[in-house]
Scaffold this active site. Structure first.
Site, PDB file in Angstrom:
ATOM      1  N   CYS A 162      70.984  21.566  79.872  1.00  0.00           N
ATOM      2  CA  CYS A 162      71.598  22.834  80.265  1.00  0.00           C
ATOM      3  C   CYS A 162      72.341  22.699  81.594  1.00  0.00           C
ATOM      4  CB  CYS A 162      70.574  23.964  80.314  1.00  0.00           C
ATOM      5  SG  CYS A 162      69.224  23.713  81.473  1.00  0.00           S
ATOM      6  N   ASP A 189      60.016  24.171  97.724  1.00  0.00           N
ATOM      7  CA  ASP A 189      59.574  24.206  96.340  1.00  0.00           C
ATOM      8  C   ASP A 189      58.068  24.011  96.164  1.00  0.00           C
ATOM      9  OD1 ASP A 189      60.095  24.436  93.633  1.00  0.00           O
ATOM     10  OD2 ASP A 189      60.233  22.276  93.350  1.00  0.00           O
TER      11      ASP A 189
HETATM   12 FE1  SF4 Z   1      76.842  29.779  83.554  1.00  0.00          FE
HETATM   13 FE2  SF4 Z   1      78.138  28.371  81.642  1.00  0.00          FE
HETATM   14 FE3  SF4 Z   1      77.051  27.104  83.742  1.00  0.00          FE
HETATM   15 FE4  SF4 Z   1      75.444  28.221  81.863  1.00  0.00          FE
HETATM   16  S1  SF4 Z   1      76.881  26.492  81.561  1.00  0.00           S
HETATM   17  S2  SF4 Z   1      75.184  28.328  84.103  1.00  0.00           S
HETATM   18  S3  SF4 Z   1      76.644  30.049  81.321  1.00  0.00           S
HETATM   19  S4  SF4 Z   1      78.759  28.615  83.801  1.00  0.00           S
END
Ligand code: SF4
Length: 377
Positions: free
Chosen positions: A249, A139
């Protein structure tokens, strides 16, 4: 007598076995030219400005787009992953506004320090066994580990742009060894997000212009770690109490349910980084910061950027007991800290901020801090 392909298979088996013994959780091999699509994708991202002010990404564009532009002797790339699966849900602390949230990857030792020595040992073994040249990357060089890891079968680049593994969810640190040896390769991993959009939906700042694309100009991880100036006003409330990075996320990815807690003790949370109180962090001086974050990735941002983030967290905390600590930071020598302190004071105690405004405007020498007092940012 064994033929060349059997010898290569044996070498790879030995390297794979040694990698596991060294603590690597994932292993795969791709051809160095396995991703001819990368230069075009990278050019598009740079043209869109998604790299924000990380100019080094543009400066290294040509080498970044292809391992063989980085080193023309490269024939194969070995991708290795270390699971840093956290012990607790990284998003649970968002509700505890008096605490600061440090991203799961940064709650203990810097993974570069942990992985680099192991990669070098593995590369040394490969060089001896195959009589090949090798180069090691963690990285720190312009190598696109994530798409190469996809090509090497470790997982796929999810819609949040990070590698997702069936075994470790979104929690893999990646390292790579480039080699001049022609090694047998693994099958690439198919993209397996399906119709899921959880990571895109959870993002507090809508940083994904499209699936698989991340715009750093809207990303809280970028602002809290890479960005040197004041946090832009529109991101301060969404930043909440995230003081280093943002895991949202990653944390919502359904594939995490297959992930185990990291077997690497130095990647598990240190207790003092798991639930750090904003009231304690805001008192840190440079020496205290260096002592607390010695060996941690957080140390790289320096005390001023951390205090800036902590003050944004305090401004979002609704905790009036923190006003005295904010008042002290109004006189911090660093304008980025003073500016964040003004914002925190205006959030917690707007009457007091208003009473101080004219005096401070006349004595403040930094234009960005004056803008904070004037309320124009
Ligand atoms: Fe893929 Fe859903 Fe994971 Fe996002 S949250 S990376 S869309 S599997």
């Amino acid at each position: 007598m064994a033929g060349p392909s059997q010898i290569a298979d044996r070498i790879v088996e030995d390297i794979r076995t040694r990698a596991e013994a060294l603590g690597f959780d994932a292993f795969g091999i791709a051809r160095a030219d396995a991703r001819p699509d990368l230069p075009e994708k990278l050019a598009h991202a740079l043209a869109e400005g998604w790299h924000a002010d990380m100019e080094w990404m543009a400066e290294t564009e040509e080498r970044r787009g292809s391992p063989q532009k980085l080193w023309d002797g490269a024939r194969s790339v070995i991708l290795l992953g270390v699971n840093y699966g956290p012990q607790t849900d990284p998003m649970a602390l968002l509700a505890e506004k008096k605490l600061g949230i440090i991203s799961a990857y940064a709650r203990n030792r810097d993974y570069h320090d942990i992985i680099k020595g192991r990669l070098k040992e593995l590369a040394g073994l490969l060089a001896r066994r195959a009589g090949a040249d090798v180069k090691v990357f963690v990285d720190t060089a312009p190598l696109m580990e994530k798409p190469l890891a996809e090509a090497a079968g470790l997982g796929w680049q999810g819609k949040h742009s990070v590698l997702v593994s069936r075994d470790f969810g979104s929690w893999l640190f990646l390292g790579a060894i480039l080699t001049s040896a022609e090694l047998p390769v693994d099958a690439p991993h198919a993209e397996s997000c399906g119709s899921c959009t959880k990571c895109l939906d959870i993002c507090p700042t809508n940083a994904f212009p499209a699936p698989f694309r991340l715009d750093a100009r809207k990303c809280l991880a970028y602002y809290s770690v890479e960005h040197k100036g004041q946090i832009p006003r529109e991101f301060r409330r969404p930043m909440a109490n995230r003081i280093y990075g943002c895991d949202d996320c990653l944390a919502v990815c359904p594939w995490n349910k297959f992930a185990s807690v990291s077997r690497e003790a130095r990647l598990r949370s240190r207790p003092e980084f798991e639930r750090p109180a904003l009231a304690d962090l805001v008192k840190l001086d440079d020496a205290g910061f260096r002592a607390l974050f010695a060996g941690s990735p957080v140390k790289r941002i320096g005390v001023a950027r951390l205090l800036r983030n902590v003050l944004i967290g305090i401004g979002n905390s609704d905790d009036l007991s923190l006003v005295p600590a904010v008042l002290e930071r109004l006189d911090d020598p660093d304008p980025v800290v003073r500016g964040a302190a003004v914002w925190a004071l205006r959030r917690l105690d707007p009457d007091r901020a208003e009473a101080m405004r004219l005096d401070r405007l006349s004595s403040e020498g930094d234009s960005s801090v004056r803008d904070e007092w004037a309320g124009v940012v």
